[in-house]
Design an enzyme around this catalytic site. Structure first.
Site, mmCIF file in Angstrom:
data_model
loop_
_atom_site.group_PDB
_atom_site.id
_atom_site.type_symbol
_atom_site.label_atom_id
_atom_site.label_comp_id
_atom_site.label_asym_id
_atom_site.label_seq_id
_atom_site.Cartn_x
_atom_site.Cartn_y
_atom_site.Cartn_z
ATOM 1 N N ASP A 86 38.401 31.163 -5.969
ATOM 2 C CA ASP A 86 38.719 29.757 -5.801
ATOM 3 C C ASP A 86 39.084 29.538 -4.332
ATOM 4 O O ASP A 86 38.199 29.466 -3.488
ATOM 5 C CB ASP A 86 39.876 29.420 -6.756
ATOM 6 C CG ASP A 86 40.066 27.952 -6.986
ATOM 7 O OD1 ASP A 86 40.441 27.258 -6.026
ATOM 8 O OD2 ASP A 86 39.874 27.484 -8.118
ATOM 9 N N THR A 87 40.354 29.494 -4.000
ATOM 10 C CA THR A 87 40.764 29.309 -2.602
ATOM 11 C C THR A 87 40.441 30.545 -1.765
ATOM 12 O O THR A 87 40.258 30.453 -0.567
ATOM 13 C CB THR A 87 42.268 29.010 -2.473
ATOM 14 O OG1 THR A 87 43.008 30.151 -2.912
ATOM 15 C CG2 THR A 87 42.653 27.766 -3.257
ATOM 16 N N GLY A 88 40.407 31.717 -2.415
ATOM 17 C CA GLY A 88 40.150 32.971 -1.710
ATOM 18 C C GLY A 88 41.409 33.638 -1.197
ATOM 19 O O GLY A 88 41.363 34.778 -0.741
#
Length: 176
Positions: free
Chosen positions: A101-103
């Protein structure tokens, strides 16, 4: 408030994609042994199905990590809730994740694992949601790229529910 789950990726599509990903991993690691690092809880379903399709020798370990703490936004530091049971020094490791997702969490996890001197370290994710990326991170093995929708099923949850769905669905929130 309740929710309805709309099927986005079918069980058949997931099975076909995991088979395809395993074939690529088998090719890439021919003649080697790999060590899968399953990120709990969401990746368990994916990791088990992937492991069953690997023909190269496999060992598996589990981690539970977060960069969110009790917040909905990354705090920029990694919280290890459950660490690996065995060292990874000299092993060919593949981190198995349910969704990137955001990483933020995966990036911090990767840095921590690289400091433990594996022979190699690659990332494998069932789902990639690049629209939410805040930290540069690329998985070497990606199943499906999805839009910025909240999803559940096949290991992914909403409030600890729906992990057991055999497909991945978009969660629609409805007023009661």
């Amino acid at each position: 408030m309740g929710e309805i789950i709309h099927e986005m990726i079918t069980e058949k599509q997931i099975t076909e994609k995991i088979t395809e990903m395993a074939a690529q991993i088998n090719k890439d690691y021919e003649g080697k042994e790999i060590h899968l690092i399953c990120i709990l809880k969401g990746s368990v379903f994916f990791c088990c199905e992937l492991a069953k399709r690997l023909s190269v020798p496999v060992t598996i370990d589990f981690m539970a990590v977060s960069s969110y703490g009790d917040s909905t936004e990354s705090q920029g530091r990694l919280v290890v809730k459950k660490d690996l049971d065995e060292p990874v020094d000299g092993l060919h490791c593949i981190v198995v994740e349910d969704i990137v997702d955001t990483g933020s969490t995966l990036s911090l996890t990767k840095k921590m694992l690289l400091a433990r001197n594996p022979a190699s370290l690659k990332l494998c994710t069932l789902l990639d949601k690049p629209a939410r990326r805040e930290t540069e991170i690329e998985a070497e093995y990606t199943g499906f790229v999805i839009p910025d929708k909240f999803v559940a099923g096949y290991g992914l949850d909403y409030a600890q529910k729906y992990r057991n769905l055999p497909y991945i669905g978009e969660v629609e929130f409805i007023e009661d």
